[in-house]
Write a protein that holds these residues in place. Structure first.
Motif, mmCIF file in Angstrom:
data_model
loop_
_atom_site.group_PDB
_atom_site.id
_atom_site.type_symbol
_atom_site.label_atom_id
_atom_site.label_comp_id
_atom_site.label_asym_id
_atom_site.label_seq_id
_atom_site.Cartn_x
_atom_site.Cartn_y
_atom_site.Cartn_z
ATOM 1 N N LEU A 18 16.993 16.632 2.566
ATOM 2 C CA LEU A 18 17.330 17.806 1.764
ATOM 3 C C LEU A 18 16.466 17.814 0.510
ATOM 4 C CD1 LEU A 18 21.217 17.356 1.872
ATOM 5 C CD2 LEU A 18 19.845 18.811 3.386
ATOM 6 N N ASP A 19 16.219 19.000 -0.013
ATOM 7 C CA ASP A 19 15.519 19.118 -1.300
ATOM 8 C C ASP A 19 16.544 18.927 -2.419
ATOM 9 O OD1 ASP A 19 12.917 19.580 -0.320
ATOM 10 O OD2 ASP A 19 13.485 21.632 0.181
ATOM 11 N N TRP A 20 16.922 17.681 -2.632
ATOM 12 C CA TRP A 20 17.940 17.339 -3.633
ATOM 13 C C TRP A 20 17.301 17.388 -5.017
ATOM 14 C CZ3 TRP A 20 22.852 16.970 -2.139
ATOM 15 C CH2 TRP A 20 23.803 16.428 -3.004
ATOM 16 N N ASN A 21 18.003 17.979 -5.972
ATOM 17 C CA ASN A 21 17.384 18.241 -7.278
ATOM 18 C C ASN A 21 17.154 16.987 -8.114
ATOM 19 O OD1 ASN A 21 17.349 20.978 -6.749
ATOM 20 N ND2 ASN A 21 19.421 21.277 -7.520
ATOM 21 N N GLU A 22 18.069 16.050 -8.044
ATOM 22 C CA GLU A 22 17.972 14.887 -8.933
ATOM 23 C C GLU A 22 16.874 13.937 -8.460
ATOM 24 O OE1 GLU A 22 20.453 10.848 -9.819
ATOM 25 O OE2 GLU A 22 21.553 12.535 -8.971
ATOM 26 N N PRO B 216 12.314 8.679 -11.269
ATOM 27 C CA PRO B 216 10.862 8.513 -11.421
ATOM 28 C C PRO B 216 10.312 7.216 -10.834
ATOM 29 C CG PRO B 216 12.000 8.257 -13.543
ATOM 30 C CD PRO B 216 13.010 8.770 -12.555
ATOM 31 N N GLU B 217 11.172 6.208 -10.617
ATOM 32 C CA GLU B 217 10.655 4.942 -10.100
ATOM 33 C C GLU B 217 10.388 4.972 -8.597
ATOM 34 O OE1 GLU B 217 15.207 4.236 -10.574
ATOM 35 O OE2 GLU B 217 13.663 5.569 -11.362
ATOM 36 N N PHE B 218 10.758 6.075 -7.931
ATOM 37 C CA PHE B 218 10.535 6.204 -6.489
ATOM 38 C C PHE B 218 9.727 7.456 -6.179
ATOM 39 C CE2 PHE B 218 14.573 3.860 -6.730
ATOM 40 C CZ PHE B 218 14.282 2.775 -5.917
ATOM 41 N N VAL B 219 8.889 7.352 -5.134
ATOM 42 C CA VAL B 219 8.312 8.549 -4.532
ATOM 43 C C VAL B 219 9.358 9.111 -3.572
ATOM 44 C CG1 VAL B 219 6.470 9.446 -3.039
ATOM 45 C CG2 VAL B 219 5.964 7.650 -4.717
ATOM 46 N N ARG B 220 9.618 10.410 -3.623
ATOM 47 C CA ARG B 220 10.609 11.025 -2.738
ATOM 48 C C ARG B 220 9.951 11.370 -1.409
ATOM 49 N NH1 ARG B 220 15.006 14.401 -3.631
ATOM 50 N NH2 ARG B 220 15.664 12.872 -5.178
ATOM 51 N N GLY B 221 10.364 10.682 -0.365
ATOM 52 C CA GLY B 221 9.877 10.988 0.975
ATOM 53 C C GLY B 221 10.726 12.082 1.612
ATOM 54 N N PHE B 222 10.315 12.531 2.779
ATOM 55 C CA PHE B 222 11.034 13.626 3.443
ATOM 56 C C PHE B 222 11.068 13.375 4.946
ATOM 57 C CE2 PHE B 222 11.975 17.788 5.112
ATOM 58 C CZ PHE B 222 12.786 18.365 4.144
ATOM 59 N N ASN B 223 12.274 13.309 5.499
ATOM 60 C CA ASN B 223 12.462 13.186 6.944
ATOM 61 C C ASN B 223 12.681 14.568 7.554
ATOM 62 O OD1 ASN B 223 12.445 10.292 7.364
ATOM 63 N ND2 ASN B 223 14.395 10.235 6.265
ATOM 64 N N TYR B 224 11.793 14.963 8.438
ATOM 65 C CA TYR B 224 12.052 16.154 9.243
ATOM 66 C C TYR B 224 13.073 15.747 10.313
ATOM 67 C CZ TYR B 224 8.323 18.307 6.646
ATOM 68 O OH TYR B 224 7.583 18.823 5.612
ATOM 69 N N PRO B 225 13.612 16.681 11.102
ATOM 70 C CA PRO B 225 14.707 16.324 12.011
ATOM 71 C C PRO B 225 14.417 15.032 12.778
ATOM 72 C CG PRO B 225 14.339 18.678 12.091
ATOM 73 C CD PRO B 225 13.253 18.116 11.210
ATOM 74 N N ILE C 168 0.867 -1.187 0.000
ATOM 75 C CA ILE C 168 0.000 0.000 0.000
ATOM 76 C C ILE C 168 0.901 1.235 0.000
ATOM 77 C CG2 ILE C 168 -1.669 1.334 1.363
ATOM 78 C CD1 ILE C 168 -2.700 -1.391 2.433
ATOM 79 N N ILE C 169 2.008 1.142 0.762
ATOM 80 C CA ILE C 169 3.034 2.184 0.736
ATOM 81 C C ILE C 169 4.147 1.685 -0.184
ATOM 82 C CG2 ILE C 169 4.693 3.487 2.112
ATOM 83 C CD1 ILE C 169 2.823 3.131 4.510
ATOM 84 N N SER C 170 4.274 2.323 -1.344
ATOM 85 C CA SER C 170 5.245 1.867 -2.347
ATOM 86 C C SER C 170 6.672 2.261 -1.939
ATOM 87 C CB SER C 170 4.886 2.474 -3.705
ATOM 88 O OG SER C 170 4.956 3.885 -3.636
ATOM 89 N N PRO C 171 7.696 1.724 -2.611
ATOM 90 C CA PRO C 171 9.083 2.074 -2.278
ATOM 91 C C PRO C 171 9.315 3.582 -2.303
ATOM 92 C CG PRO C 171 9.046 0.199 -3.766
ATOM 93 C CD PRO C 171 7.632 0.695 -3.664
ATOM 94 N N ARG C 172 10.146 4.036 -1.359
ATOM 95 C CA ARG C 172 10.450 5.457 -1.232
ATOM 96 C C ARG C 172 11.949 5.704 -1.382
ATOM 97 N NH1 ARG C 172 5.398 5.700 -1.395
ATOM 98 N NH2 ARG C 172 4.179 7.289 -0.341
ATOM 99 N N GLU C 173 12.272 6.951 -1.743
ATOM 100 C CA GLU C 173 13.665 7.388 -1.793
ATOM 101 C C GLU C 173 13.811 8.612 -0.892
ATOM 102 O OE1 GLU C 173 16.525 8.218 -5.450
ATOM 103 O OE2 GLU C 173 15.090 9.854 -5.198
ATOM 104 N N PHE C 174 14.932 8.695 -0.175
ATOM 105 C CA PHE C 174 15.228 9.836 0.691
ATOM 106 C C PHE C 174 16.648 10.312 0.404
ATOM 107 C CE2 PHE C 174 12.114 7.261 2.870
ATOM 108 C CZ PHE C 174 11.241 8.174 3.447
ATOM 109 N N VAL C 175 16.842 11.622 0.469
ATOM 110 C CA VAL C 175 18.199 12.183 0.445
ATOM 111 C C VAL C 175 18.352 12.965 1.743
ATOM 112 C CG1 VAL C 175 19.831 13.712 -0.702
ATOM 113 C CG2 VAL C 175 18.282 12.291 -2.066
ATOM 114 N N ASP C 176 19.229 12.477 2.629
ATOM 115 C CA ASP C 176 19.351 13.030 3.979
ATOM 116 C C ASP C 176 20.764 13.534 4.260
ATOM 117 O OD1 ASP C 176 16.768 12.170 4.313
ATOM 118 O OD2 ASP C 176 17.162 10.932 6.077
ATOM 119 N N PHE C 177 20.829 14.626 4.995
ATOM 120 C CA PHE C 177 22.063 15.075 5.632
ATOM 121 C C PHE C 177 22.166 14.297 6.938
ATOM 122 C CE2 PHE C 177 24.164 17.844 8.721
ATOM 123 C CZ PHE C 177 25.286 18.264 8.026
#
Length: 208
Positions: free
Chosen positions: A136-140, A143-152, A110-119
């Motif tokens: 981080l709001d990484w530019n690259e 398309p095969e991943f939804v970009r997730g976002f980790n807050y602190p 139900i939750i598909s694979p995700r990608e994260f770019v983290d400091f």
């Protein structure tokens, strides 16, 4: 994208945010899930419209070994069942980097694979260590991943006073999975994922 020209200052702000979470009074948290060995609490996040989760449990190993398995590096992908890849994109110092990682689908996909770019930043804290991160709001984009976002978010690891060969591991996680997933599904998955995180970590450390 965030300005990382002064990575040290960025890292210090992140560390201070995690220390602030670590001092939130007990009565502000509500238990989300509990097992014999691990307790997961949550409270509304002040960063986005989801929850800040707190996880805590005792791990049978010394602090350095525990954090070496959690921080970015080859150990992490070997044992973390949720993580499918991890690449270091930029290294500032030995304890400070930008990493990109991907996660497996959850809740019967139900939750598909995700990608994260983290400091990511690992630093001494009291008699133990803190390993913390923020997306981080990484530019690259891939398309095969939804970009997730980790807050602190981050993990505090300190030796037990009566047994320094055991560690108290306390984590703070607030993840916006983005995409079209209902928040209730995210909350269910997050509590269960954090329990599994401790189980996987313990099994790996027992083998080491």
């Amino acid at each position: 994208m965030e300005d990382l020209s002064d990575a040290a200052a960025f890292a210090t702000r992140l560390k201070n945010t995690l220390i602030q979470y670590h001092s939130i009074e007990d009565d502000k948290w509500r238990v989300a899930k509990k097992t014999k060995d691990v307790t997961i609490w949550r409270k509304p996040s002040e960063e986005f419209n989801g929850y800040l989760f707190k996880a805590q449990g005792i791990v049978d190993d010394v602090v350095n070994s525990v954090i070496n398995h959690i921080r970015p590096g080859p150990c992490r992908v070997d044992w973390d069942s949720l993580m499918t890849s991890l690449d270091i994109l930029e290294q500032f110092e030995e304890n400070c980097c930008v990493m990109r990682y991907t996660t497996a689908g959850q809740l019967w996909n139900i939750i598909s694979p995700r990608e994260f770019v983290d400091f990511s930043y690992t630093v001494g804290y009291k008699e133990g260590l803190l390993s913390c991160g923020i997306s981080l709001d990484w530019n690259e984009n891939r398309p095969e991943f939804v970009r997730g976002f980790n807050y602190p978010c981050g993990w505090f690891c300190v030796p037990l006073k009566d047994n320094p060969n055991q560690s108290l591991l306390t984590g703070y996680i607030q993840t916006d999975l983005r995409g079209m997933v209902p928040q209730s599904a995210v909350d269910t998955a997050m509590a269960s994922t954090l329990i599994s995180f401790y189980d996987d970590l313990r099994k790996t450390l027992q083998k080491a």
